[in-house]
Write an enzyme that holds these catalytic residues in place. Structure first.
Site, PDB file in Angstrom:
ATOM      1  N   HIS A  76      33.050 -60.462   9.192  1.00  0.00           N
ATOM      2  CA  HIS A  76      32.998 -60.838   7.778  1.00  0.00           C
ATOM      3  C   HIS A  76      31.652 -61.431   7.363  1.00  0.00           C
ATOM      4  O   HIS A  76      31.566 -62.552   6.872  1.00  0.00           O
ATOM      5  CB  HIS A  76      34.136 -61.813   7.447  1.00  0.00           C
ATOM      6  CG  HIS A  76      35.487 -61.251   7.718  1.00  0.00           C
ATOM      7  ND1 HIS A  76      36.120 -61.401   8.940  1.00  0.00           N
ATOM      8  CD2 HIS A  76      36.327 -60.516   6.951  1.00  0.00           C
ATOM      9  CE1 HIS A  76      37.297 -60.780   8.891  1.00  0.00           C
ATOM     10  NE2 HIS A  76      37.443 -60.241   7.697  1.00  0.00           N
ATOM     11  N   CYS A 128      36.998 -54.632   7.659  1.00  0.00           N
ATOM     12  CA  CYS A 128      36.878 -55.502   8.842  1.00  0.00           C
ATOM     13  C   CYS A 128      37.575 -54.929  10.074  1.00  0.00           C
ATOM     14  O   CYS A 128      37.039 -54.996  11.178  1.00  0.00           O
ATOM     15  CB  CYS A 128      37.346 -56.923   8.536  1.00  0.00           C
ATOM     16  SG  CYS A 128      38.983 -57.077   7.834  1.00  0.00           S
ATOM     17  N   ASP A 145      33.210 -61.986  14.563  1.00  0.00           N
ATOM     18  CA  ASP A 145      33.727 -61.922  13.196  1.00  0.00           C
ATOM     19  C   ASP A 145      32.915 -60.912  12.382  1.00  0.00           C
ATOM     20  O   ASP A 145      31.703 -61.073  12.238  1.00  0.00           O
ATOM     21  CB  ASP A 145      33.613 -63.319  12.578  1.00  0.00           C
ATOM     22  CG  ASP A 145      34.277 -63.415  11.218  1.00  0.00           C
ATOM     23  OD1 ASP A 145      34.692 -62.368  10.682  1.00  0.00           O
ATOM     24  OD2 ASP A 145      34.379 -64.533  10.689  1.00  0.00           O
TER      25      ASP A 145
END
EC number: 3.4.22.-
Length: 337
Positions: free
Chosen positions: A279, A75, A277
């Site tokens: 993820h 990430c 994000d």
């Protein structure tokens, strides 16, 4: 297959800002101000134009025998890619460039995207970043912090002749103006320019020109400043200054998040940070035969996430892009104010 459809589904644009509050407070995104009441759609377009890099699966194994997905560990590398991609967009297309679904994009756009594809021969791929991280003490598959990803980008940029970026990572919360000016004005290092037979001549502008035909003007600057804004939690004394950074026209946002959970922060509304994000696990995408890239999965078309600033881990890295020397001089005066 149900899971992969779920992971890759992207909410339609009309749902995009449903959760933003009705407020008169401005939203700041990478140096641009937006007003929710007046024009939500402009804010929507601005956010979806940022390149969005997420976990991917089914790419060729890193190092030949390593992982073929970065889910669970990549990430911060993806956030570093997003910050760098924003710098390259500013460099080649300008801060106000907009992305539209199915619209033909300039060649530079596809060339920027190709820098980040998950292949070992792409200069800022997950393969290159993970392997360069080994020299920073991170084994492949290990989580990076903001400072490590900054050091890796700095090293990889040295091999990238097309973008020709000067990457400066500040140490000990200090930006040394003289060092940056020296770095950005240095004569070009290319195979032909590096030969001793190449003589440098001062042009009328006082800038170096080499007989090999290279012009050594100001090298566009990617400035990354790793900071610690507190001990275990962010110290409230830093919040206003941190928010000011997103208002600067040179802003590339910030890398940070929570322990082992990295986000790319692109702006704020009140005391909430807005972030992209990484993820989400999507399938590997390669370039087409003509060099274009199917870019649908590289733009976040769902509601951007928000988090309270006080929930931020104190370890962050700020990013700034200065295309010209005057941009850097302006940044210096803004910081001193």
């Amino acid at each position: 297959s149900v899971l992969s459809r779920y992971e890759n589904q992207i909410t339609i644009l009309s749902d995009y800002l449903e959760e933003f509050p009705e407020t008169d407070e401005p939203v700041w995104i990478l140096g641009r101000q937006h007003h929710l009441k007046a024009d939500k759609s402009k804010l929507l377009v601005d956010i979806s134009a940022r390149l969005w890099f997420t976990y991917r699966r089914k790419f060729s194994p890193i190092g030949g025998t390593g992982p073929s997905s970065d889910a669970g560990w990549g990430c911060m590398l993806r956030c570093g890619q997003m910050m760098l991609a924003q710098a390259l967009i500013c460099r080649h297309l300008g801060r106000d460039w907009q992305w539209e679904k199915h619209k033909k994009q300039p060649e530079e756009y596809h060339r920027i995207l190709r820098c980040f594809l998950d292949r070992k021969d792409c200069c800022y791929s997950i393969h290159q970043m993970a392997q360069m991280g080994v020299g920073e003490g991170k084994s492949i598959g290990e989580w990076f912090g903001p400072n490590t990803v900054a050091q890796v980008l700095k090293k990889l940029a040295l091999f990238d002749e097309w973008n020709s970026l000067a990457v400066y990572v500040s140490m000990d919360n200090t930006v040394v103006i003289e060092d940056i000016k020296k770095m950005c004005w240095s004569p070009p290092q290319s195979s032909s320019a590096a030969h001793s037979s190449t003589y440098l001549h001062r042009s009328a502008l006082g800038r170096s020109k080499s007989t090999a035909g290279f012009c050594a003007g100001w090298k566009p600057l990617l400035l990354i400043i790793p900071l610690r804004l507190g001990i275990n939690h962010i110290n409230p004394v830093y919040i206003d200054a941190f928010k000011e950074c997103f208002k600067m026209p040179q802003s590339l946002g910030a890398l940070g998040g929570k322990p082992n959970n990295a986000y790319y922060f692109i702006g704020f509304l009140g005391n909430e940070l807005i972030y992209l994000d990484p993820h989400t696990t999507q399938s590997f995408v390669d370039s087409e035969e003509n060099g274009t890239v199917d870019d649908q999965s590289f733009h976040c078309q769902q509601a951007p996430h928000r988090m309270k600033i006080m929930n931020l881990d104190p370890s962050v890295a700020l990013g700034f892009f200065c295309k010209e020397e005057c941009d850097f001089d302006n940044w210096c005066s803004l910081v001193q104010k």
